[in-house]
Design a protein around this motif. Structure first.
Motif, PDB file in Angstrom:
ATOM      1  N   THR A 256       0.846  -1.202   0.000  1.00  0.00           N
ATOM      2  CA  THR A 256       0.000   0.000   0.000  1.00  0.00           C
ATOM      3  C   THR A 256       0.878   1.248   0.000  1.00  0.00           C
ATOM      4  O   THR A 256       1.999   1.237   0.522  1.00  0.00           O
ATOM      5  N   THR A 257       0.343   2.311  -0.562  1.00  0.00           N
ATOM      6  CA  THR A 257       1.117   3.539  -0.717  1.00  0.00           C
ATOM      7  C   THR A 257       1.414   4.182   0.641  1.00  0.00           C
ATOM      8  O   THR A 257       2.476   4.757   0.834  1.00  0.00           O
ATOM      9  N   ALA A 258       0.483   4.076   1.580  1.00  0.00           N
ATOM     10  CA  ALA A 258       0.696   4.750   2.866  1.00  0.00           C
ATOM     11  C   ALA A 258       1.693   3.997   3.744  1.00  0.00           C
ATOM     12  O   ALA A 258       2.613   4.599   4.299  1.00  0.00           O
ATOM     13  N   THR A 259       1.519   2.688   3.868  1.00  0.00           N
ATOM     14  CA  THR A 259       2.328   1.960   4.857  1.00  0.00           C
ATOM     15  C   THR A 259       3.125   0.797   4.269  1.00  0.00           C
ATOM     16  O   THR A 259       3.836   0.111   5.006  1.00  0.00           O
ATOM     17  N   GLY A 260       3.006   0.542   2.986  1.00  0.00           N
ATOM     18  CA  GLY A 260       3.743  -0.576   2.378  1.00  0.00           C
ATOM     19  C   GLY A 260       3.225  -1.928   2.842  1.00  0.00           C
ATOM     20  O   GLY A 260       3.980  -2.902   2.887  1.00  0.00           O
ATOM     21  N   SER A 261       1.941  -1.995   3.171  1.00  0.00           N
ATOM     22  CA  SER A 261       1.374  -3.274   3.621  1.00  0.00           C
ATOM     23  C   SER A 261       1.004  -4.138   2.415  1.00  0.00           C
ATOM     24  O   SER A 261       0.592  -3.622   1.380  1.00  0.00           O
TER      25      SER A 261
ATOM     26  N   LEU B 251       2.767  -0.724  12.998  1.00  0.00           N
ATOM     27  CA  LEU B 251       3.116  -1.589  11.876  1.00  0.00           C
ATOM     28  C   LEU B 251       4.613  -1.698  11.662  1.00  0.00           C
ATOM     29  O   LEU B 251       5.298  -0.705  11.467  1.00  0.00           O
ATOM     30  N   ARG B 252       5.088  -2.941  11.640  1.00  0.00           N
ATOM     31  CA  ARG B 252       6.484  -3.192  11.278  1.00  0.00           C
ATOM     32  C   ARG B 252       6.577  -3.134   9.757  1.00  0.00           C
ATOM     33  O   ARG B 252       5.718  -3.691   9.068  1.00  0.00           O
ATOM     34  N   PRO B 253       7.585  -2.450   9.213  1.00  0.00           N
ATOM     35  CA  PRO B 253       7.624  -2.291   7.748  1.00  0.00           C
ATOM     36  C   PRO B 253       7.675  -3.642   7.017  1.00  0.00           C
ATOM     37  O   PRO B 253       8.529  -4.470   7.314  1.00  0.00           O
ATOM     38  N   GLU B 254       6.762  -3.820   6.083  1.00  0.00           N
ATOM     39  CA  GLU B 254       6.818  -5.035   5.262  1.00  0.00           C
ATOM     40  C   GLU B 254       7.746  -4.817   4.080  1.00  0.00           C
ATOM     41  O   GLU B 254       8.385  -5.729   3.591  1.00  0.00           O
ATOM     42  N   LEU B 255       7.770  -3.561   3.575  1.00  0.00           N
ATOM     43  CA  LEU B 255       8.638  -3.255   2.436  1.00  0.00           C
ATOM     44  C   LEU B 255       9.610  -2.156   2.877  1.00  0.00           C
ATOM     45  O   LEU B 255      10.385  -2.388   3.783  1.00  0.00           O
ATOM     46  N   ASP B 256       9.552  -0.954   2.276  1.00  0.00           N
ATOM     47  CA  ASP B 256      10.525   0.052   2.726  1.00  0.00           C
ATOM     48  C   ASP B 256       9.886   1.342   3.222  1.00  0.00           C
ATOM     49  O   ASP B 256      10.495   2.401   3.162  1.00  0.00           O
ATOM     50  N   ILE B 257       8.656   1.225   3.735  1.00  0.00           N
ATOM     51  CA  ILE B 257       7.974   2.397   4.290  1.00  0.00           C
ATOM     52  C   ILE B 257       7.878   2.259   5.811  1.00  0.00           C
ATOM     53  O   ILE B 257       7.522   1.196   6.319  1.00  0.00           O
ATOM     54  N   VAL B 258       8.208   3.329   6.512  1.00  0.00           N
ATOM     55  CA  VAL B 258       8.097   3.346   7.975  1.00  0.00           C
ATOM     56  C   VAL B 258       7.082   4.414   8.367  1.00  0.00           C
ATOM     57  O   VAL B 258       7.143   5.543   7.861  1.00  0.00           O
ATOM     58  N   VAL B 259       6.129   4.068   9.219  1.00  0.00           N
ATOM     59  CA  VAL B 259       5.225   5.079   9.790  1.00  0.00           C
ATOM     60  C   VAL B 259       5.321   5.028  11.305  1.00  0.00           C
ATOM     61  O   VAL B 259       5.440   3.951  11.885  1.00  0.00           O
ATOM     62  N   TRP B 260       5.297   6.194  11.917  1.00  0.00           N
ATOM     63  CA  TRP B 260       5.390   6.239  13.376  1.00  0.00           C
ATOM     64  C   TRP B 260       4.785   7.541  13.874  1.00  0.00           C
ATOM     65  O   TRP B 260       4.566   8.468  13.092  1.00  0.00           O
ATOM     66  N   ALA B 261       4.509   7.577  15.188  1.00  0.00           N
ATOM     67  CA  ALA B 261       3.919   8.786  15.769  1.00  0.00           C
ATOM     68  C   ALA B 261       4.805   9.289  16.900  1.00  0.00           C
ATOM     69  O   ALA B 261       5.687   8.576  17.373  1.00  0.00           O
ATOM     70  N   ILE B 262       4.563  10.534  17.287  1.00  0.00           N
ATOM     71  CA  ILE B 262       5.284  11.100  18.424  1.00  0.00           C
ATOM     72  C   ILE B 262       4.466  10.777  19.682  1.00  0.00           C
ATOM     73  O   ILE B 262       3.252  10.996  19.701  1.00  0.00           O
ATOM     74  N   LYS B 263       5.144  10.251  20.693  1.00  0.00           N
ATOM     75  CA  LYS B 263       4.423   9.883  21.910  1.00  0.00           C
ATOM     76  C   LYS B 263       3.869  11.142  22.570  1.00  0.00           C
ATOM     77  O   LYS B 263       4.558  12.135  22.729  1.00  0.00           O
ATOM     78  N   SER B 264       2.589  11.054  22.934  1.00  0.00           N
ATOM     79  CA  SER B 264       1.979  12.163  23.656  1.00  0.00           C
ATOM     80  C   SER B 264       0.676  11.639  24.225  1.00  0.00           C
ATOM     81  O   SER B 264       0.363  10.461  24.079  1.00  0.00           O
ATOM     82  N   GLU B 265      -0.114  12.523  24.903  1.00  0.00           N
ATOM     83  CA  GLU B 265      -1.252  11.956  25.634  1.00  0.00           C
ATOM     84  C   GLU B 265      -2.452  11.655  24.732  1.00  0.00           C
ATOM     85  O   GLU B 265      -3.282  10.827  25.060  1.00  0.00           O
ATOM     86  N   SER B 266      -2.539  12.307  23.554  1.00  0.00           N
ATOM     87  CA  SER B 266      -3.761  12.136  22.754  1.00  0.00           C
ATOM     88  C   SER B 266      -3.451  12.153  21.270  1.00  0.00           C
ATOM     89  O   SER B 266      -2.373  12.585  20.838  1.00  0.00           O
ATOM     90  N   SER B 267      -4.435  11.712  20.483  1.00  0.00           N
ATOM     91  CA  SER B 267      -4.222  11.670  19.036  1.00  0.00           C
ATOM     92  C   SER B 267      -4.131  13.074  18.436  1.00  0.00           C
ATOM     93  O   SER B 267      -3.383  13.296  17.493  1.00  0.00           O
TER      94      SER B 267
END
Ligand SMILES: *Cc1c(COP(=O)(O)O)cnc(C)c1O
Length: 463
Positions: free
Chosen positions: A197-202, A357-373
């Motif tokens: 997938t384009t967003a996460t490489g799933s 999500l652990r990268p399946e191909l070569d895309i990495v997505v991650w967030a900054i830790k904080s209290e809320s979305s």
């Protein structure tokens, strides 16, 4: 950095060889004003400075991979002829090269007999595949996952085909249970399986979907625009590899040489397992096709004029870097995934970040830790801007809360999505540059978090 210019000096020699093929013709004499051209060309160079450095490993934002020098050179060389691959009259050599290049792509996926051609890009390629699906299954639905490329829905509206999207699991892969539920409602003609997938490489679970196909009898179209070439990578997870191992069983497939195939834009490819679908393309052009009884590519494609140069560049690239396991081209894909895993490992063992999500191909997505979305999303926006000011170019992706709900504890979902940071590590030297990339990212995040806490009064401004 300097731009790669060494290879440019190979061009005059190749041009001389090309011109030898036409030396019986009289010289033409239209005049060229070198100074005027230079002036405009240098103006173009200045204008083009206004770009992100897409060719540099510090650009890890969107899917942008620099064309290989051989692709650039072969494309440029062929422009002196400027072939049109619509018909053999427009480009004899480049049409033959297109057929050879596409056969190599089909072979990579295990197909010897097939029908296929190049086209403008993944969207055009998917449009042709879904149009053929409609011809074979008129009135029936097309399904794709919620994380499938957004153009599938739009293509279906262009083609007037009913479309429905299927839920994804926590790895952003199509969920077979949800798929079965929709199949039970009936009238499904085609399932689009996204291979990367384009967003996460799933990578959607093709083995499970093939099992469902046995009972429900739908067609399968694989959208491997971005992920197709990873069939050659040597470090895929077991489940990802399982999908590539059965990819030859799909009915049609799209892969974009201008994504991971080292080509300039304007190079997509669609292939069909059953060559007889060519009959749907049948038309009688009153203008072309008088030169030969051989197959003209325009007889099996929806577009009319197409750049033969794209085929020449692709052919040359595949000649230099054959698409075989263990080769240089394959090694680059393996390295891209290593780079993504390496970045993911650093991020996931760092208390400032949240990963899923652990990268399946070569895309990495991650967030900054904080209290809320909402707060995490705001911080992603800030890190994105600040990193760019330090020459590290990331991308962002809004991802639904369902992907992370079970994984992130003590996290308040005050909005149902989170803006993640996203990186595609697809440059040839992404892996070598990873320490530098990590250092800039790490420093940027520290500074952003500090500023944010100062603004909230949690720490004083001279801390
Ligand atoms: C990029 C992409 C497309 C669209 O391809 P274009 O070449 O941009 O038209 C379609 N599907 C997937 C999975 C993609 O990554």
């Amino acid at each position: 950095m300097t731009l790669e210019k060494k290879t440019l000096y190979l061009l005059p020699e190749a041009l001389e060889i090309l011109e030898n093929g036409f030396k019986n013709l009289p010289q033409t004499c239209y005049s060229i004003d070198l100074n005027a051209i230079r002036k405009v060309l240098n103006e173009v160079a200045l204008r083009m400075q206004d770009n992100y450095p897409y060719h540099h490993p510090y650009y890890i934002g969107q899917m942008l991979k620099p064309p290989h020098p051989i692709a650039r050179l072969a494309y440029t060389l062929s422009l002196w002829i400027n072939p049109n691959n619509h018909a053999l009259d427009g480009g004899r050599a480049s049409s033959a090269m297109e057929k050879e290049a596409v056969a190599q792509i089909a072979k990579m996926f295990g197909w010897e007999a097939f029908l296929g051609h190049l086209c403008g890009g993944g969207t055009m390629a998917n449009l042709e595949a879904l149009w053929v699906s409609r011809c074979l299954r008129p009135g029936q639905k097309i399904l794709a996952s919620q994380q499938a490329h957004y153009t599938h829905n739009r293509i279906c509206s262009v083609l007037n085909i009913p479309f429905e999207s299927i839920n994804v699991d926590t790895n952003a892969r199509m969920d077979p249970v949800s798929l079965r539920r929709v199949l039970d409602d009936g009238n499904v003609g085609t399932v689009v399986v996204t291979i990367g997938t384009t967003a996460t490489g799933s990578v959607d679970p093709l083995p499970e979907i093939l099992k469902l196909q046995k009972s429900y009898g739908f067609r399968i179209h694989a959208d491997a625009a971005y992920g197709g070439y990873f069939i050659l990578a040597q470090n895929l997870e077991t489940q990802t590899r399982a999908t590539y191992d059965v990819i030859s069983q799909v009915d049609s497939m799209v892969v974009d040489p201008h994504k991971h195939g080292l080509q300039p834009y304007g190079c997509g490819c669609v292939i069909f397992r059953d060559p007889s679908v060519g009959t749907f393309y049948k038309h009688e052009s009153p203008y072309t096709y008088f030169s030969s009884s051989e197959l003209h590519l325009g007889e099996i494609s929806l577009e009319c004029s197409r750049p033969g140069s794209s085929a020449v560049a692709l052919w040359a690239t595949q000649r230099l870097l054959p698409m075989v396991r263990g080769g240089v081209f394959a090694g680059n894909l393996t390295d891209c995934r290593f780079a993504a895993l390496e970045l993911f490992n650093r991020i996931s063992s760092d208390a400032r970040f949240l990963t899923g999500l652990r990268p399946e191909l070569d895309i990495v997505v991650w967030a900054i830790k904080s209290e809320s979305s909402s707060e995490s999303s705001r911080l992603s926006d800030e890190v994105f801007e600040a990193a760019s000011r330090s020459d590290l170019h990331l991308a962002k992706a809004n991802l639904p809360m369902s992907l992370f709900l079970g994984t992130w504890k003590d996290f308040k979902w005050d909005q149902d999505y989170v803006t993640c940071l996203r990186s595609v590590l697809m440059k040839p030297d992404s892996l070598n540059m990873l320490d530098n990339i990590w250092n800039i990212l790490s420093k940027t995040v520290d500074e952003t978090l500090k500023k944010s806490r100062q603004l909230k009064g949690e720490i004083s401004s001279d801390d």
